[in-house]
Design an enzyme around this catalytic site. Sequence first.
Site, PDB file in Angstrom:
ATOM      1  CD  GLU A  15       9.665  -8.827  -5.334  1.00 62.15           C
ATOM      2  OE1 GLU A  15      10.512  -9.800  -4.924  1.00 62.15           O
ATOM      3  OE2 GLU A  15       9.756  -8.066  -5.781  1.00 62.15           O
ATOM      4  CD  GLU A  45      11.487  -3.784  -5.509  1.00 62.42           C
ATOM      5  OE1 GLU A  45      11.895  -4.695  -6.428  1.00 62.42           O
ATOM      6  OE2 GLU A  45      11.324  -3.810  -4.519  1.00 62.42           O
TER       7      GLU A  45
END
Length: 467
Positions: A163, A368
């Site tokens: 991220e 995820e």
Amino acid sequence: MKYKQFPTDFLWGGSTSAYQFEGGWDAEGKGPSVQDVRKNIPKGTTDFKVASDHFNHWKEDVALMAEMGFKSYRFSISWSRVIPKGIGDVNKDGIKFYNNLIDELLKFKITPIITMFHFDLPAALDKDGGWLNPKIVDAFENYAKVLFENFGDRVKHWLTINEQNIMMLFGEIVGIDFGKSDNKLKAKYQVNHHMMLSQAKANILCHKMVKEGKIGPAPNINPAYPASTKPIDNTATFNLRIMRNFFFLDVAVFGRYHYLVLNYLEKQNSMFEIKEGEMDVLNDKLAKPDFIAFNYYASSTVAMPEKSFKEQKLTDQQVIRSLEGMYQQVPNDNLTKTQFGWEIDPIGFRNVLRELYDRYNLPLIITENGIGGHDKLIDGKVDDQYRIEYYKYHLKEMKVALNDGVEIMGYNPWSAIDLISTHEGSTKRYGFVFVNRDEFDLKDMSRHRKESFFWYKDVIKTNGKNL
Ligand code: BG6
């Protein structure tokens, strides 16, 4: 509808990250990371020092993953466990810990997918300017070399930075401090540039050092919808889509910084510095990723901001985001919400899979996806039906995307086993396995299979046929 089925080598698995799961924060020579020394700890926990104590439960944890039938396990390596000060001496015991874990996974034919960096910079590097200091690029390259040398014989799937887009845009929420810089906006994009270079160098090295190694980035990607049929809301949606998602991936895949963002930064007098030769590194053929990994939780609904707009706190991570003159996120009444107020959008999952494949034409892997909630252990059982429902809808849409023609390599939801949430501590659980601790009482850390454990086990066993 008759669905095309998942490929037989589909990587069904689960995810964790070192600082949220491992514990053992100072065990066997590990150096502190920014997460161990941070002051703004999320409200639902004391700290990340013990987490789920995977450091002492790794064998049991792998056995549970094997029982669920995992084909893959995505976890991160703690940089400061392997190189306590980020650069310099390598910690033999740290290497041993991960060697044991990798060998145990392989014993059960579980493919390790390793994230090199997940929000936990060695504190010593942070003290020295962290990601803002250009020296970080060499430090990361050296760290990558240590990882490939020690684990590359057995680990063939690598992820560079988790991220990066969230860290850069909203870094404060994951413990990054941009506060000292005079020009915060420029500092953020400079950090991003250093991450881009670090990633490119790691990719090059992986392709040189790891036989049959594959490597990719792992951003958090949201599909974006215009809040209305007003053309200007469509403009705002395009702005968000580029600034939040594609700006990052375009560099990795096409070696270019998107014009919209560069132009925006120029107008704000915040253009970051690109030194001679750096664009060549980003454009090196060996720097190209082999796949796109991404995390998916929610979509964004977007309007052009009114002049009078003020940012409001909606829930935890889901703050309404706005950028003057560019975009403003608004709630979407068509979507339901999690217990923590995050919007649930399974069709958005299909949308984003199609969009990513359309833009980059690279295989995709989900690193995820999942739902956080307040789970309770009652008479040895955890009834998390809401989690099963969430996964059912998302997996169904993933299958539809597969049938649309999208190439998907695997699905590794968040999280394999309960861990400490980034923003809500232990109050918010994500796992298929319950860990018996709470916010401030470490209890006995025993592991308990939730109802979703058995459901997911069946999904894997049948290779998603019944979805
Ligand atoms: C992702 C992160 O942003 O979201 C994870 O990669 C994080 O580290 C997950 O735990 C869920 O967010 P939260 O705040 O609910 O833990």
